[in-house]
Design an enzyme around this catalytic site. Structure first.
Site, PDB file in Angstrom:
ATOM      1  N   SER A  24     -18.396  -3.191   4.493  1.00 27.72           N
ATOM      2  CA  SER A  24     -17.191  -3.419   3.684  1.00 27.72           C
ATOM      3  C   SER A  24     -17.466  -3.206   2.203  1.00 27.72           C
ATOM      4  O   SER A  24     -16.585  -3.420   1.367  1.00 27.72           O
ATOM      5  CB  SER A  24     -16.663  -4.841   3.923  1.00 27.72           C
ATOM      6  OG  SER A  24     -17.679  -5.792   3.714  1.00 27.72           O
ATOM      7  N   HIS A 157      29.777  -1.529  -3.452  1.00 24.07           N
ATOM      8  CA  HIS A 157      29.763  -0.339  -2.574  1.00 24.07           C
ATOM      9  C   HIS A 157      29.470   0.935  -3.373  1.00 24.07           C
ATOM     10  O   HIS A 157      29.864   2.023  -2.948  1.00 24.07           O
ATOM     11  CB  HIS A 157      31.080  -0.172  -1.823  1.00 24.07           C
ATOM     12  CG  HIS A 157      31.602  -1.426  -1.194  1.00 24.07           C
ATOM     13  ND1 HIS A 157      31.346  -1.762   0.118  1.00 24.07           N
ATOM     14  CD2 HIS A 157      32.328  -2.457  -1.704  1.00 24.07           C
ATOM     15  CE1 HIS A 157      31.926  -2.934   0.389  1.00 24.07           C
ATOM     16  NE2 HIS A 157      32.514  -3.382  -0.709  1.00 24.07           N
ATOM     17  N   SER A 278      10.358  20.397 -14.189  1.00 24.22           N
ATOM     18  CA  SER A 278      10.182  21.112 -12.920  1.00 24.22           C
ATOM     19  C   SER A 278       9.452  22.414 -13.206  1.00 24.22           C
ATOM     20  O   SER A 278       9.630  23.025 -14.250  1.00 24.22           O
ATOM     21  CB  SER A 278      11.557  21.395 -12.313  1.00 24.22           C
ATOM     22  OG  SER A 278      11.498  22.544 -11.497  1.00 24.22           O
ATOM     23  N   LYS A 284      15.347  20.892 -15.839  1.00 35.28           N
ATOM     24  CA  LYS A 284      15.205  19.580 -15.195  1.00 35.28           C
ATOM     25  C   LYS A 284      14.508  18.541 -16.074  1.00 35.28           C
ATOM     26  O   LYS A 284      13.582  18.832 -16.808  1.00 35.28           O
ATOM     27  CB  LYS A 284      14.391  19.711 -13.894  1.00 35.28           C
ATOM     28  CG  LYS A 284      15.081  20.455 -12.786  1.00 35.28           C
ATOM     29  CD  LYS A 284      16.365  19.772 -12.292  1.00 35.28           C
ATOM     30  CE  LYS A 284      16.088  18.506 -11.519  1.00 35.28           C
ATOM     31  NZ  LYS A 284      15.456  18.772 -10.235  1.00 35.28           N
ATOM     32  N   ASN A 286      13.149  14.914 -14.862  1.00 35.54           N
ATOM     33  CA  ASN A 286      13.079  14.068 -13.670  1.00 35.54           C
ATOM     34  C   ASN A 286      12.520  12.675 -13.981  1.00 35.54           C
ATOM     35  O   ASN A 286      11.523  12.552 -14.686  1.00 35.54           O
ATOM     36  CB  ASN A 286      12.193  14.733 -12.616  1.00 35.54           C
ATOM     37  CG  ASN A 286      12.736  16.090 -12.198  1.00 35.54           C
ATOM     38  OD1 ASN A 286      13.944  16.296 -12.194  1.00 35.54           O
ATOM     39  ND2 ASN A 286      11.851  17.008 -11.874  1.00 35.54           N
ATOM     40  N   GLU A 291      11.109   6.908  -9.658  1.00 37.78           N
ATOM     41  CA  GLU A 291      11.007   7.260  -8.235  1.00 37.78           C
ATOM     42  C   GLU A 291       9.735   6.689  -7.622  1.00 37.78           C
ATOM     43  O   GLU A 291       9.727   6.209  -6.481  1.00 37.78           O
ATOM     44  CB  GLU A 291      11.036   8.779  -8.072  1.00 37.78           C
ATOM     45  CG  GLU A 291      12.378   9.380  -8.465  1.00 37.78           C
ATOM     46  CD  GLU A 291      12.267  10.884  -8.689  1.00 37.78           C
ATOM     47  OE1 GLU A 291      12.350  11.617  -7.715  1.00 37.78           O
ATOM     48  OE2 GLU A 291      12.073  11.312  -9.847  1.00 37.78           O
ATOM     49  N   LYS A 326      -8.858  -7.304   2.909  1.00 44.93           N
ATOM     50  CA  LYS A 326      -9.099  -7.043   1.481  1.00 44.93           C
ATOM     51  C   LYS A 326      -8.462  -5.784   0.922  1.00 44.93           C
ATOM     52  O   LYS A 326      -7.764  -5.853  -0.105  1.00 44.93           O
ATOM     53  CB  LYS A 326     -10.603  -6.992   1.221  1.00 44.93           C
ATOM     54  CG  LYS A 326     -11.255  -8.336   1.443  1.00 44.93           C
ATOM     55  CD  LYS A 326     -12.754  -8.261   1.305  1.00 44.93           C
ATOM     56  CE  LYS A 326     -13.381  -9.447   1.985  1.00 44.93           C
ATOM     57  NZ  LYS A 326     -13.114  -9.472   3.462  1.00 44.93           N
TER      58      LYS A 326
HETATM   59  N1  ARG Z   1     -17.856  -8.973   4.697  1.00 43.01           N
HETATM   60  C1  ARG Z   1     -17.431 -10.127   5.432  1.00 43.01           C
HETATM   61  C2  ARG Z   1     -15.923 -10.304   5.292  1.00 43.01           C
HETATM   62  O1  ARG Z   1     -15.362  -9.741   4.451  1.00 43.01           O
HETATM   63  C3  ARG Z   1     -18.139 -11.346   4.929  1.00 43.01           C
HETATM   64  C4  ARG Z   1     -18.257 -12.432   5.928  1.00 43.01           C
HETATM   65  C5  ARG Z   1     -19.197 -12.056   6.997  1.00 43.01           C
HETATM   66  N2  ARG Z   1     -19.348 -13.116   7.924  1.00 43.01           N
HETATM   67  C6  ARG Z   1     -19.873 -12.944   9.146  1.00 43.01           C
HETATM   68  N3  ARG Z   1     -19.929 -13.978   9.923  1.00 43.01           N
HETATM   69  N4  ARG Z   1     -20.320 -11.786   9.550  1.00 43.01           N
HETATM   70  O2  ARG Z   1     -15.319 -11.004   6.044  1.00 43.01           O
END
Ligand code: ARG
Length: 465
Positions: A24, A157, A278, A284, A286, A291, A326
């Site tokens: 991660s 409306h 454009s 144009k 825009n 948007e 995350k």
């Molecule tokens: N990278 C993990 C997460 O975001 C951290 C926690 C990892 N915990 C575990 N028991 N492997 O959740």
């Protein structure tokens, strides 16, 4: 034995695809500052409680400060083999200070660690968003005061309904944004409990002081149940729900800017600073920023749905599913900050074409309700009867292709003999908005009061905050 931090009972290295799906670090590196702050709080608490030595705690703290600076200078190398931000920081700490680094992880787990880091991250994001949204409110309230008397068509409306003032329209968004801030701050209150010390899921046998770490990190109290502490992500769901509602509001305003800047409407103009051209059509202009504000709402709502689906059906306590909380959260919260700021930029930039707005406000028989109200107030007719008579007058004006105030009095009197010259003053759009003095109504005097109230409130917040 595997070289991994958890490798004691493993004889083989993980498969490449496990490493790929498990790592991660590509996204949770954004938690580095929160992770280091939480680790420092943990280390000094451990020392105070006599769980680790004061010397070791000092080394740990200094090492963590060094790592913070290294990451901020972009010097720390991140690698998937080291999984996540927690293991990266701990591994680097070991390089810097040696065996003392191994004491930091006493009485905690990555489970309470990551839950704490993410709470800190979301809390910071909420605080920054609150300020950004307040600035957008300020931009809107300033514009609203400047345009308290600028008449434009009010729609239902998307059909011209009754004239309103541009200032009143802008203040509607100030109200929405106030509720958005309320929701964000409400989420913040419930978020502000500290998971640190819940350890893996069951708490710990070490004599830790959870009150102390909670306080140092600015939490109101430690989270009361260790299972809940490591597995709860309500704070993410709540923040993203509040963010989604706010983005929804911004998308509505963005859509109005798109409509208003279209030459078919021509109510407002954005300068070259907020328009793009454009590549093929030289004429144009825009409104791309508007948007994109409208479209980016999709990512934010998508993030909310994603996290709810990740959480659904997840048994207690921690599971690796929680790692999927995350990316979407980071993206959604920074996207909201971006579109709030872009919207404030557009509000400050836009210029109203007052003439055009006023002319449009008179189109479409928008003062018909004023005529009906006059019949009620002056002739004592029941409103339904007044509505019917006005409908006949509108039909006649439509057939004659004339605006209401251009119909000769004789024509009006042919429908309702008690109508007098006075009716023509009622039919003007300026008169119409001026008469809407009921609380919350669009009368310029009301709008001035409301705009000033907001400006005062926002200035006070700024001073106190
Ligand atoms: N990278 C993990 C997460 O975001 C951290 C926690 C990892 N915990 C575990 N028991 N492997 O959740």
């Amino acid at each position: 034995m595997s070289k991994r931090m958890w490798g004691g009972r493993f004889s083989q290295e993980p498969d490449a695809i496990l490493e790929e799906i498990n790592a991660s670090i590509d996204f949770d590196r954004h938690l580095y500052a929160q992770d280091i702050a939480a680790s420092k709080a943990h280390a000094s608490m451990l020392a105070k409680q006599g769980i680790i030595g004061a010397e070791d705690a000092k080394k740990i703290t200094q090492g963590l400060d060094t790592i913070l600076a290294e990451i901020e200078r972009g010097e720390l190398k991140f690698s998937r083999a080291l999984e996540d931000i927690h293991t990266h920081i701990e591994a680097r700490l070991a390089e810097l200070i040696g065996p003392a680094a191994g004491r930091l992880h006493t009485a905690r787990s990555r489970n309470d660690q990551v839950a704490t880091d993410l709470r800190l991250y979301v809390r910071d994001a909420i605080d920054r968003l609150d300020q950004a949204v307040a600035d957008l409110q300020l931009a809107l309230a300033e514009k609203a005061l400047a345009h308290a008397g600028t008449v434009m068509p009010g729609f239902t409306h998307l059909q011209p309904a009754q004239p309103v003032t541009f200032g009143h329209h802008l203040l509607a968004y100030v109200e929405m944004l106030a509720r958005d801030r309320g929701r964000l701050n409400d989420a913040r209150k419930r978020l502000n409990e500290c998971p640190l010390g819940a350890a893996a899921l069951a708490g710990t046998s070490f004599p830790i002081d959870r009150e102390a770490t909670a306080e140092v990190l600015g939490f109101d109290r430690p989270a009361a149940n260790s299972l809940d502490a490591v597995s709860d992500r309500d704070f993410v769901v709540e923040a993203l729900a509040a963010a989604s509602i706010s983005a929804m509001h911004l998308s509505r305003f963005a859509e109005e800017i798109v409509i208003w800047t279209s030459p078919a409407f021509g109510y407002v103009r954005l300068s070259d600073r907020f328009t793009t051209g454009s590549s093929i059509m030289p004429q144009k202009r825009n409104p791309d920023a508007a948007e994109l504000v409208r479209a980016k709402t999709g990512r934010i709502v998508g993030a909310l749905v994603q996290i709810i689906v990740v959480m659904k059906g997840l048994p207690l306590a921690y599971a690796k599913d929680l790692q999927e909380d995350k990316e979407a959260t980071f993206d959604a919260l920074s996207t909201l900050a971006l579109i709030v700021t872009a919207t404030a930029g557009m509000v400050r930039d836009l210029e109203a074409d007052e003439k055009r707005m006023k002319a449009a406000a008179g189109e479409g028989y928008a003062t018909a309700t004023d005529l009906a109200d006059w019949l009620v107030q002056r002739l004592g007719l029941p409103f339904r009867e007044a509505h019917r008579i006005t409908g006949q007058i509108v039909a006649r004006a439509t057939a004659a292709r004339l605006p209401l105030h251009r119909l000769p009095l004789s024509e009006l009197q042919a429908i309702e003999p008690r109508l007098t010259e006075e009716i023509f003053s009622v039919l003007s759009v300026a008169r119409s908005v001026k008469s809407r003095t009921s609380f919350g109504g669009t009368a310029p005097a009301n709008v001035r009061v409301q705009a000033r109230k907001w400006l005062k409130k926002l200035a006070k917040e700024h001073k106190d905050g």
